[in-house]
Design a protein around this motif. Structure first.
Motif, PDB file in Angstrom:
ATOM      1  N   THR A   1     -14.728 -12.555  -0.890  1.00 26.81           N
ATOM      2  CA  THR A   1     -14.832 -12.643  -2.344  1.00 26.81           C
ATOM      3  C   THR A   1     -14.204 -11.440  -3.046  1.00 26.81           C
ATOM      4  O   THR A   1     -13.993 -11.486  -4.259  1.00 26.81           O
ATOM      5  CB  THR A   1     -16.309 -12.697  -2.764  1.00 26.81           C
ATOM      6  N   GLY A   2     -13.938 -10.363  -2.311  1.00 24.79           N
ATOM      7  CA  GLY A   2     -13.420  -9.152  -2.932  1.00 24.79           C
ATOM      8  C   GLY A   2     -14.486  -8.373  -3.681  1.00 24.79           C
ATOM      9  O   GLY A   2     -14.151  -7.547  -4.530  1.00 24.79           O
ATOM     10  N   ILE A   3     -15.747  -8.646  -3.386  1.00 24.02           N
ATOM     11  CA  ILE A   3     -16.804  -7.948  -4.130  1.00 24.02           C
ATOM     12  C   ILE A   3     -17.260  -6.711  -3.358  1.00 24.02           C
ATOM     13  O   ILE A   3     -17.621  -6.783  -2.178  1.00 24.02           O
ATOM     14  CB  ILE A   3     -17.971  -8.902  -4.437  1.00 24.02           C
ATOM     15  N   LEU A   4     -17.191  -5.585  -4.040  1.00 29.05           N
ATOM     16  CA  LEU A   4     -17.542  -4.288  -3.455  1.00 29.05           C
ATOM     17  C   LEU A   4     -18.821  -3.794  -4.107  1.00 29.05           C
ATOM     18  O   LEU A   4     -18.943  -3.798  -5.329  1.00 29.05           O
ATOM     19  CB  LEU A   4     -16.411  -3.279  -3.718  1.00 29.05           C
ATOM     20  N   GLU A   5     -19.763  -3.360  -3.267  1.00 28.07           N
ATOM     21  CA  GLU A   5     -20.983  -2.747  -3.814  1.00 28.07           C
ATOM     22  C   GLU A   5     -20.886  -1.243  -3.629  1.00 28.07           C
ATOM     23  O   GLU A   5     -20.573  -0.756  -2.543  1.00 28.07           O
ATOM     24  CB  GLU A   5     -22.226  -3.293  -3.103  1.00 28.07           C
TER      25      GLU A   5
ATOM     26  N   GLY B   1      -4.803  -3.726   0.169  1.00 26.19           N
ATOM     27  CA  GLY B   1      -4.496  -4.877  -0.686  1.00 26.19           C
ATOM     28  C   GLY B   1      -5.538  -5.225  -1.731  1.00 26.19           C
ATOM     29  O   GLY B   1      -5.589  -6.349  -2.203  1.00 26.19           O
ATOM     30  N   TRP B   2      -6.377  -4.249  -2.124  1.00 23.73           N
ATOM     31  CA  TRP B   2      -7.386  -4.523  -3.146  1.00 23.73           C
ATOM     32  C   TRP B   2      -7.409  -3.399  -4.169  1.00 23.73           C
ATOM     33  O   TRP B   2      -7.231  -2.237  -3.818  1.00 23.73           O
ATOM     34  CB  TRP B   2      -8.791  -4.622  -2.533  1.00 23.73           C
ATOM     35  N   LEU B   3      -7.679  -3.753  -5.410  1.00 25.36           N
ATOM     36  CA  LEU B   3      -7.844  -2.757  -6.474  1.00 25.36           C
ATOM     37  C   LEU B   3      -9.020  -3.169  -7.353  1.00 25.36           C
ATOM     38  O   LEU B   3      -9.249  -4.368  -7.536  1.00 25.36           O
ATOM     39  CB  LEU B   3      -6.600  -2.732  -7.375  1.00 25.36           C
ATOM     40  N   PRO B   4      -9.731  -2.198  -7.928  1.00 23.46           N
ATOM     41  CA  PRO B   4     -10.720  -2.578  -8.940  1.00 23.46           C
ATOM     42  C   PRO B   4     -10.020  -3.406 -10.022  1.00 23.46           C
ATOM     43  O   PRO B   4      -8.896  -3.077 -10.422  1.00 23.46           O
ATOM     44  CB  PRO B   4     -11.203  -1.235  -9.493  1.00 23.46           C
TER      45      PRO B   4
ATOM     46  N   ILE C   1      -7.185  -9.649 -18.310  1.00 23.14           N
ATOM     47  CA  ILE C   1      -8.316  -9.751 -17.382  1.00 23.14           C
ATOM     48  C   ILE C   1      -9.640  -9.326 -18.018  1.00 23.14           C
ATOM     49  O   ILE C   1     -10.708  -9.545 -17.470  1.00 23.14           O
ATOM     50  CB  ILE C   1      -7.962  -8.933 -16.107  1.00 23.14           C
ATOM     51  N   GLY C   2      -9.566  -8.738 -19.205  1.00 21.48           N
ATOM     52  CA  GLY C   2     -10.796  -8.382 -19.901  1.00 21.48           C
ATOM     53  C   GLY C   2     -11.306  -7.005 -19.546  1.00 21.48           C
ATOM     54  O   GLY C   2     -10.572  -6.165 -19.029  1.00 21.48           O
ATOM     55  N   SER C   3     -12.580  -6.765 -19.842  1.00 23.38           N
ATOM     56  CA  SER C   3     -13.152  -5.425 -19.720  1.00 23.38           C
ATOM     57  C   SER C   3     -13.828  -5.232 -18.366  1.00 23.38           C
ATOM     58  O   SER C   3     -14.030  -6.184 -17.601  1.00 23.38           O
ATOM     59  CB  SER C   3     -14.165  -5.199 -20.842  1.00 23.38           C
TER      60      SER C   3
ATOM     61  N   ILE D   1      -9.547  -7.032  -7.140  1.00 19.12           N
ATOM     62  CA  ILE D   1      -8.536  -8.090  -7.180  1.00 19.12           C
ATOM     63  C   ILE D   1      -7.437  -7.754  -6.175  1.00 19.12           C
ATOM     64  O   ILE D   1      -7.178  -6.582  -5.893  1.00 19.12           O
ATOM     65  CB  ILE D   1      -7.926  -8.252  -8.588  1.00 19.12           C
ATOM     66  N   PRO D   2      -6.795  -8.782  -5.628  1.00 14.07           N
ATOM     67  CA  PRO D   2      -5.742  -8.519  -4.640  1.00 14.07           C
ATOM     68  C   PRO D   2      -4.565  -7.801  -5.289  1.00 14.07           C
ATOM     69  O   PRO D   2      -4.234  -8.050  -6.449  1.00 14.07           O
ATOM     70  CB  PRO D   2      -5.314  -9.922  -4.184  1.00 14.07           C
ATOM     71  N   CYS D   3      -3.955  -6.886  -4.546  1.00 17.52           N
ATOM     72  CA  CYS D   3      -2.731  -6.238  -4.998  1.00 17.52           C
ATOM     73  C   CYS D   3      -1.780  -6.211  -3.825  1.00 17.52           C
ATOM     74  O   CYS D   3      -2.184  -6.384  -2.679  1.00 17.52           O
ATOM     75  CB  CYS D   3      -3.009  -4.831  -5.533  1.00 17.52           C
ATOM     76  N   LYS D   4      -0.487  -5.980  -4.126  1.00 17.97           N
ATOM     77  CA  LYS D   4       0.497  -6.033  -3.035  1.00 17.97           C
ATOM     78  C   LYS D   4       0.437  -4.799  -2.148  1.00 17.97           C
ATOM     79  O   LYS D   4       0.827  -4.845  -0.991  1.00 17.97           O
ATOM     80  CB  LYS D   4       1.895  -6.171  -3.632  1.00 17.97           C
ATOM     81  N   GLY D   5      -0.011  -3.676  -2.720  1.00 17.24           N
ATOM     82  CA  GLY D   5      -0.042  -2.446  -1.944  1.00 17.24           C
ATOM     83  C   GLY D   5      -0.339  -1.284  -2.858  1.00 17.24           C
ATOM     84  O   GLY D   5      -0.691  -1.493  -4.024  1.00 17.24           O
ATOM     85  N   ASP D   6      -0.164  -0.073  -2.351  1.00 19.00           N
ATOM     86  CA  ASP D   6      -0.566   1.083  -3.149  1.00 19.00           C
ATOM     87  C   ASP D   6       0.611   1.733  -3.856  1.00 19.00           C
ATOM     88  O   ASP D   6       0.706   2.945  -3.965  1.00 19.00           O
ATOM     89  CB  ASP D   6      -1.328   2.096  -2.291  1.00 19.00           C
TER      90      ASP D   6
END
Lengths: 437, 245
Positions: free
Chosen positions: A75-79, A97-100, A127-129, A178-183
């Motif tokens: 899900t891409g959910i980080l706690e 491959g993930w970014l806030p 994407i909103g706030s 959210i998925p990203c291509k890289g850093d």
């Protein structure tokens, strides 16, 4: 637990508070700090004004409760604990491959602070706030810990999102990455010649991340000139990020005087060739450009500075142009000025965003600048816009009430969440946020 | 080569920052300390930052009977084994003056406890012909002063122990890094008066990690403490004894 008796300030350094701060490093130590009752909490104190100040009282510094608690790659959910910093999360996850989903302009902001101000990023129009990507959080209230989520406790959630920490101490949160291509960021920069072109390009931009730097000292035909930056994530190799520098001492007043700023801005504008350019840079350089210079707020000298940030509805763009004219004519602005188009996304009763244009300008803390900011605030209110609590240090209670129509709903929830009024901060008192003036 | 780090005193902020460096390098991290629930949180944090494996284990410098199980756990990991010691305690000197029994605990936490563990650990380095020991001492161990001379003397003992251990492990291809931090922004120094040039735990962890990769022997962190302590060590005793620094 040791209490550090100290004088401290927000990022703008113009407002100060005296009091005791504890900085627990474990969850057990946090509980020990609260044995006499609930206290307001702070993060990295990147809010410019007094949102994280409690003059004459005690404060809990949450920055050492900064651990990642779990991640679900499905899900891409980080706690994370509330003291975790956005930049650390981005640095740890971007290579995978993930970014806030939402990142503010400094990576040093904590997750707790991002929630308490419902911050936005360069992708707000898509994407909103920040809090629209918070799926759950834990709050420490007087009677114990409660779980809060947008679907199960919608009212408490809306009071907490952008709620300035008044519903309880934010302990941890589950946020969507959210998925990203890289850093790596691929950034297109181009010059903008004037105000009309600036708005037109912001309106037309289809990039994921968009922001406009604005030369707030340019007047006449050049009013509103600047640089449009549009960014997409990418993968590959880039030069390593240059190591951070520190501003070692408070700069003298002339460092950001009118002529110096005008010269700097002109050079900064011409840095980008007239035909534009595309550059590849480390992700942090695009999102958090100023984090490379530690303590850059000291450039404004020991008196500190103010940032004015407002948002006005799309139709009120002419009013925003008038504000910029006042700023440019005053010759007080610093190089740090930003224009952005915002979408409608917001998550809380006191969230800042509204669909429209947002302008942010820094000013040294001087009498003329404070008078100018008061005029700009009045113009914002007249235009149907609002000012940003994360930045403000000068407004009065009546200003805020007119700009935030859902203030009464927020007050009702906060009265239930913190009946003992233990969590009030200097900002809440200055703006009479918790009670009618 | 797959690395495994055992980190003693894992709840300290310096240890946390160091564990994260090790985790980001892909090493296995065994996090040992007293507050197990808290260390379990750090273990998950390290896993999410890239550790091949992260585990919370009990360690109390004053309970040496718990050391052997840690060694057993370590031997189950293949590859190079490394240890980093961040334990220590610094009761106010005034508390020690009021109750000299506190000396025993201070010396155990800061010197003899970790030394007893490292005595058990050293044969693992020798058997596998490699591995690094990081021992965190203190600039307070370079010269005894009125403010914290019991803590300082425990750290001085630890420095000397590490020096001898380096002499021993070098023969087997191992290495020992002695770390002497100046003032670091930890819970130990939070709110103490007279702090200056305070370094962040992350900056200290960066320095330690570099010292490990470059096989440095003794480092001061931040680096300028080497010069401050050079001066302090060379003040003649007949002057030093009258000073209050």
């Amino acid at each position: 637990m040791t209490w550090n008796s100290t004088t401290y300030s927000g990022w703008g350094r113009a407002l100060k508070a005296k009091g005791e701060i504890a900085r627990p490093e474990r969850q057990g130590a946090l509980e020990a700090c609260l044995s006499d009752g609930l206290l307001p909490a702070c993060g990295m104190r990147r809010s410019y004004g007094d949102a994280a100040l409690n003059d004459g009282g005690r404060l809990i510094d949450m920055t050492r409760l900064d651990r990642m608690l779990g991640f679900d790659p499905e899900t891409g959910i980080l706690e994370v604990e509330a003291g975790a910093r956005i930049g650390d999360i981005a640095a740890a996850f971007a290579p995978r491959g993930w970014l806030p989903a939402v990142m503010p302009g400094t990576g040093l902001a904590t997750v707790g602070g991002c929630i308490a101000q419902d911050v936005h990023g360069k992708n707000h129009h898509h994407i909103g706030s920040f809090c629209q990507h918070v799926v759950a959080l834990r709050l420490r209230q007087a009677k114990g810990t409660v779980a809060v989520s947008p679907d199960k406790t919608p009212d408490l959630f809306r009071a907490t999102a952008g709620g300035l920490g008044q519903t309880g101490i934010i302990l941890s949160a589950r946020i969507r990455l959210i998925p990203c291509k890289g850093d790596v960021m691929v950034v297109t920069e181009r010059r903008i010649e004037d105000w009309d072109q600036h708005l037109a390009l912001l309106d037309a931009s289809t990039a994921t991340y968009t922001v406009g730097w604005i030369d707030a000292t340019a007047t006449g035909a050049a009013l509103g000139r600047g640089i449009l930056e549009e960014g997409e994530t990418g993968a590959g190799l880039v030069p390593k990020r240059v190591s951070t520098r520190r501003v070692p001492l408070d700069a003298p007043a002339f460092a950001l005087s009118g002529p110096v700023v005008r010269a700097f801005n002109a050079a900064y504008y011409r840095r980008v060739p007239a035909r534009g350019r595309t550059v590849v840079k480390p992700i942090a350089d695009f999102f958090f450009p100023l984090d490379k210079i530690h303590d850059w707020n000291r450039l404004y000298g020991k008196r500190g500075f103010h940032q004015f940030q407002c948002v006005v509805p799309l139709a009120a763009a002419p009013a925003l142009r008038q504000m910029l004219e006042s700023v440019a004519a005053s010759g007080l602005a610093s190089p740090l000025a930003v224009l952005k188009r915002m979408g409608p996304g917001r998550a809380g009763f006191l969230s800042f965003p509204m669909e429209g244009y947002t302008l942010a300008v820094d000013f040294p803390n001087r009498d003329e600048a404070r008078a100018l900011i008061a005029r700009l605030q009045a113009m914002t209110a007249a235009a149907g816009g609002r000012i940003y609590f994360a930045k403000d240090s000068l407004a009065r209670g009546t200003d805020a009430a007119a700009m935030y129509p859902e203030l009464a709903d927020w007050r009702a929830q906060v009265a239930k969440a913190d009946p003992g009024r233990r969590l009030a901060t200097d900002m809440v008192r200055r703006l009479n946020l918790r009670s009618e003036a | 080569m797959s690395d495994t780090w055992i980190i003693l005193g894992a709840t300290s902020s310096m240890a946390r920052a160091f564990a994260r460096k090790a985790a980001a390098s892909g090493a296995a991290v065994l996090l040992a300390g007293r507050d197990q629930p808290d260390i379990a949180i750090l273990a998950e944090d390290c896993r999410l930052r890239g550790a091949r494996l992260a585990e919370a284990l009990p360690f109390d410098a004053r309970a040496p009977e718990g050391f052997a199980p840690l060694i057993d756990r370590l031997t189950r990991e293949e590859g190079r084994l490394n240890a980093a010691v961040f334990v220590g305690s610094m009761p106010p000197q005034s508390a020690i003056d009021a109750d000299p029994a506190l000396i025993d605990g201070t010396v155990t936490d800061s010197f003899t406890g970790p030394a007893r563990f490292l005595q058990l650990f050293a044969p693992l380095v020798e058997a596998r012909a490699g591995g690094t020991v990081v021992g965190v001492g203190s600039v307070a161990g370079d010269r005894g002063r009125i403010g914290n001379y019991v803590y300082g003397s425990a750290k001085a003992g630890f420095h000397t122990y590490l020096s001898g251990l380096r002499n021993r492990l070098t023969r087997a291809g191992g290495h020992v890094v002695t770390v002497k931090p100046g003032f670091v922004d930890t819970s130990m120094t939070w709110g103490l008066p007279g702090m200056f040039l305070v370094a962040s735990p992350e900056a200290v962890a960066d320095d330690i990690w570099k010292a490990v990769t470059k096989r440095k022997n003794v480092i001061y962190t931040p680096f300028f403490w080497r010069f401050i302590m050079l001066i302090i060590r060379h003040i003649p005793e007949f002057i030093f004894k009258k000073m209050k620094i």
